[in-house]
Scaffold this motif. Structure first.
Motif, PDB file in Angstrom:
ATOM      1  N   PHE A 143       0.847  -1.223  -0.331  1.00  0.00           N
ATOM      2  CA  PHE A 143       0.146  -0.081   0.062  1.00  0.00           C
ATOM      3  C   PHE A 143       0.885   1.309   0.380  1.00  0.00           C
ATOM      4  CE2 PHE A 143      -3.622  -2.511   1.789  1.00  0.00           C
ATOM      5  CZ  PHE A 143      -4.379  -2.146   0.587  1.00  0.00           C
ATOM      6  N   GLY A 144       2.523   1.176  -0.347  1.00  0.00           N
ATOM      7  CA  GLY A 144       2.824   2.760  -0.636  1.00  0.00           C
ATOM      8  C   GLY A 144       3.323   2.637   1.004  1.00  0.00           C
ATOM      9  N   PHE A 145       3.319   3.746   1.486  1.00  0.00           N
ATOM     10  CA  PHE A 145       4.060   4.647   3.071  1.00  0.00           C
ATOM     11  C   PHE A 145       2.988   5.955   3.569  1.00  0.00           C
ATOM     12  CE2 PHE A 145       7.498   2.320   0.840  1.00  0.00           C
ATOM     13  CZ  PHE A 145       7.820   1.483   2.358  1.00  0.00           C
ATOM     14  N   GLY A 146       2.038   6.066   2.718  1.00  0.00           N
ATOM     15  CA  GLY A 146       1.110   7.014   3.187  1.00  0.00           C
ATOM     16  C   GLY A 146       1.249   6.676   4.005  1.00  0.00           C
ATOM     17  N   ARG A 147       0.679   6.236   5.147  1.00  0.00           N
ATOM     18  CA  ARG A 147       0.241   5.397   6.281  1.00  0.00           C
ATOM     19  C   ARG A 147       1.087   7.033   7.676  1.00  0.00           C
ATOM     20  NH1 ARG A 147      -3.862   1.547   7.786  1.00  0.00           N
ATOM     21  NH2 ARG A 147      -4.385   2.466   6.152  1.00  0.00           N
ATOM     22  N   ALA A 148       2.632   7.040   7.243  1.00  0.00           N
ATOM     23  CA  ALA A 148       3.823   6.882   7.843  1.00  0.00           C
ATOM     24  C   ALA A 148       3.157   8.908   8.301  1.00  0.00           C
ATOM     25  CB  ALA A 148       4.170   7.818   7.105  1.00  0.00           C
ATOM     26  N   GLU A 149       2.382   9.358   7.670  1.00  0.00           N
ATOM     27  CA  GLU A 149       1.881  10.604   7.964  1.00  0.00           C
ATOM     28  C   GLU A 149       0.807  10.739   9.286  1.00  0.00           C
ATOM     29  OE1 GLU A 149       1.072  13.822   5.457  1.00  0.00           O
ATOM     30  OE2 GLU A 149       1.195  12.781   3.486  1.00  0.00           O
ATOM     31  N   ALA A 150       0.143   9.549   8.987  1.00  0.00           N
ATOM     32  CA  ALA A 150      -1.005   9.657  10.107  1.00  0.00           C
ATOM     33  C   ALA A 150       0.181   8.608  11.808  1.00  0.00           C
ATOM     34  CB  ALA A 150      -1.347   8.797  10.382  1.00  0.00           C
ATOM     35  N   LEU A 151       1.001   7.933  11.359  1.00  0.00           N
ATOM     36  CA  LEU A 151       2.277   7.871  12.791  1.00  0.00           C
ATOM     37  C   LEU A 151       2.766   8.591  13.565  1.00  0.00           C
ATOM     38  CD1 LEU A 151       3.251   4.951  14.325  1.00  0.00           C
ATOM     39  CD2 LEU A 151       4.815   5.466  12.392  1.00  0.00           C
ATOM     40  N   ALA A 152       3.489   9.946  12.393  1.00  0.00           N
ATOM     41  CA  ALA A 152       4.033  10.539  12.906  1.00  0.00           C
ATOM     42  C   ALA A 152       3.174  12.043  13.795  1.00  0.00           C
ATOM     43  CB  ALA A 152       4.832  11.689  11.635  1.00  0.00           C
ATOM     44  N   ALA A 153       1.868  11.699  13.016  1.00  0.00           N
ATOM     45  CA  ALA A 153       0.796  13.336  13.864  1.00  0.00           C
ATOM     46  C   ALA A 153       0.128  12.609  15.276  1.00  0.00           C
ATOM     47  CB  ALA A 153      -0.560  12.762  13.526  1.00  0.00           C
ATOM     48  N   PHE A 154       0.570  11.162  15.448  1.00  0.00           N
ATOM     49  CA  PHE A 154      -0.022  10.556  16.301  1.00  0.00           C
ATOM     50  C   PHE A 154       1.317  10.269  17.489  1.00  0.00           C
ATOM     51  CE2 PHE A 154       0.284   6.687  19.078  1.00  0.00           C
ATOM     52  CZ  PHE A 154      -1.821   6.647  20.030  1.00  0.00           C
ATOM     53  N   VAL A 155       2.305  10.197  17.045  1.00  0.00           N
ATOM     54  CA  VAL A 155       3.450  10.985  17.902  1.00  0.00           C
ATOM     55  C   VAL A 155       3.371  12.362  18.253  1.00  0.00           C
ATOM     56  CG1 VAL A 155       6.016  10.858  17.637  1.00  0.00           C
ATOM     57  CG2 VAL A 155       4.685   8.943  17.168  1.00  0.00           C
ATOM     58  N   ASN A 156       3.278  13.333  17.400  1.00  0.00           N
ATOM     59  CA  ASN A 156       3.006  14.327  17.746  1.00  0.00           C
ATOM     60  C   ASN A 156       2.461  14.656  18.572  1.00  0.00           C
ATOM     61  OD1 ASN A 156       5.349  15.124  15.630  1.00  0.00           O
ATOM     62  ND2 ASN A 156       4.156  15.851  14.323  1.00  0.00           N
ATOM     63  N   ALA A 157       1.160  14.467  18.383  1.00  0.00           N
ATOM     64  CA  ALA A 157      -0.303  14.746  19.683  1.00  0.00           C
ATOM     65  C   ALA A 157       0.343  13.925  21.227  1.00  0.00           C
ATOM     66  CB  ALA A 157      -1.081  13.638  19.406  1.00  0.00           C
ATOM     67  N   LEU A 158       1.418  12.239  21.174  1.00  0.00           N
ATOM     68  CA  LEU A 158       1.869  12.171  21.971  1.00  0.00           C
ATOM     69  C   LEU A 158       2.631  13.119  23.089  1.00  0.00           C
ATOM     70  CD1 LEU A 158       2.066   8.596  22.094  1.00  0.00           C
ATOM     71  CD2 LEU A 158      -0.065   9.959  22.632  1.00  0.00           C
ATOM     72  N   ALA A 159       3.654  13.724  22.082  1.00  0.00           N
ATOM     73  CA  ALA A 159       5.195  14.588  22.500  1.00  0.00           C
ATOM     74  C   ALA A 159       4.174  15.957  23.234  1.00  0.00           C
ATOM     75  CB  ALA A 159       5.170  14.641  21.450  1.00  0.00           C
ATOM     76  N   MET A 160       2.839  16.345  22.714  1.00  0.00           N
ATOM     77  CA  MET A 160       2.173  18.014  22.764  1.00  0.00           C
ATOM     78  C   MET A 160       1.551  17.646  24.677  1.00  0.00           C
ATOM     79  SD  MET A 160       1.622  20.460  21.458  1.00  0.00           S
ATOM     80  CE  MET A 160       1.841  22.271  23.004  1.00  0.00           C
ATOM     81  N   LEU A 161       0.551  16.667  24.937  1.00  0.00           N
ATOM     82  CA  LEU A 161       0.301  15.700  25.833  1.00  0.00           C
ATOM     83  C   LEU A 161       1.685  16.094  27.363  1.00  0.00           C
ATOM     84  CD1 LEU A 161      -2.192  12.724  25.249  1.00  0.00           C
ATOM     85  CD2 LEU A 161      -2.622  15.221  25.914  1.00  0.00           C
ATOM     86  N   ALA A 162       2.597  15.365  26.772  1.00  0.00           N
ATOM     87  CA  ALA A 162       3.899  15.598  27.501  1.00  0.00           C
ATOM     88  C   ALA A 162       4.194  16.874  27.859  1.00  0.00           C
ATOM     89  CB  ALA A 162       4.957  14.785  27.512  1.00  0.00           C
ATOM     90  N   VAL A 163       4.395  17.915  27.195  1.00  0.00           N
ATOM     91  CA  VAL A 163       4.495  19.154  27.639  1.00  0.00           C
ATOM     92  C   VAL A 163       3.180  19.660  28.033  1.00  0.00           C
ATOM     93  CG1 VAL A 163       5.230  21.723  25.792  1.00  0.00           C
ATOM     94  CG2 VAL A 163       6.103  19.345  25.239  1.00  0.00           C
TER      95      VAL A 163
END
Length: 304
Positions: free
Chosen positions: A94-114
């Motif tokens: 399917f390619g790697f398009g879902r990498a964007e959703a994964l990065a968004a998920f990680v970014n949101a978790l980081a923001m929760l920590a901040v």
């Protein structure tokens, strides 16, 4: 006899006439804007970190913390967009398009920590007030606001990517943080009332938390292959069952292969298998026109 050629990855992923129009590759993403936003954010993050500790302002330190997290978020967004452009392979069909959703998920978790750190520090400062240099906070926060507005404008030009939207949430949090820091600096400079610093930090944290949870929910939904928000799963099933020649529908699945690229698979029981080409053409036309789904895989089953 000639031996059949072994299919290659490129051949297996090729789209022929009548197939879906998507490419399994993320296109149209503005990496130049992301790169410029990353550099600008990183430079000013260093400025705010230094002046935040010099002035002893939690509002400014929290804004600096957001800027540092923004730099990481933008870096992840840039990396994810580069990965998403890679073509499908024998291991990732399917390619790697879902990498964007994964990065968004990680970014949101980081923001929760901040946000958690800001809340903890603010509560501590309510118990033990500290002196803050209001004038320094006001000037630096004002410059930070201008930087954040520029970065937000750059990111807002690409709203098709969930990952860029996640990075934009970070920047919007920074804008609120800068405004809060400006207000805190002004109040402290003119009145000397120190509790305004942690108080505004808590207020900004609540606003950021609301947006962060939204990005976390959307990215989690994409990663778990949930039905796209704009598609009514039950209505899709009802529309398929109502098509001429279709007797029933089962084993139906609808999901996003990557943000904005819905796909559908399912089984259709039809009255006569000889009618399948006509039924399939009509079904595909309906799904694209009514539900925006063009990646369709349907298996016909004969009526018992």
């Amino acid at each position: 006899m000639h031996a059949k050629p072994t299919p290659s990855s490129a051949h297996l992923h090729a789209h022929h006439k009548g197939d879906a129009k998507h490419t399994h590759v993320a296109v149209g993403r503005s990496q130049g804007a992301l790169a410029f936003a990353l550099g600008l954010t990183l430079v000013f993050a260093v400025v705010e970190v230094v002046t935040g500790f010099i002035s002893n302002s939690l509002a400014l330190i929290s804004d600096a913390g957001h800027m540092v997290t923004d730099a990481a978020a933008l870096g992840l967004a840039l990396l994810a967009q580069q990965i998403a452009k890679r073509p499908p392979s024998a291991r990732h069909s399917f390619g790697f398009g879902r990498a964007e959703a994964l990065a968004a998920f990680v970014n949101a978790l980081a923001m929760l920590a901040v946000v958690g750190w800001i809340v903890f520090e603010a509560l501590h400062r309510f118990r033990s007030p500290q002196q803050v240099q209001g004038g320094t906070v006001f000037v630096v926060a004002a410059v930070g606001l201008a930087v954040n507005l520029l970065v937000a404008w750059l990111l807002s030009r690409d709203q098709e990517s969930i990952n860029t939207r996640a990075a934009l949430v970070h920047v919007m949090g920074d804008i609120l943080g800068s405004i809060a820091a400006i207000a805190a600096g002004a109040v402290i400079y003119f009145t000397g009332w120190m509790p305004i610093d942690p108080l505004l930090s808590l207020f900004v944290s609540v606003l950021i938390l609301q947006s962060t949870i939204g990005v976390l929910r959307d990215s989690y939904h994409a990663l778990m292959e949930g039905v796209p928000n704009q598609i009514d799963y039950l209505q899709v099933g009802a529309d398929l069952a109502a098509m001429p020649g279709v007797l029933s529908v089962h084993d139906l699945h609808v999901w996003d292969m990557s943000p904005g690229q819905p796909a559908l698979i399912g089984h259709l029981r039809i009255g006569n298998l000889r009618d399948w080409p006509e039924v399939l053409a009509t079904v595909k036309e309906m799904l694209l026109a009514k539900h925006g789904i063009d990646h369709i895989t349907l298996q016909p089953e004969a009526h018992d």
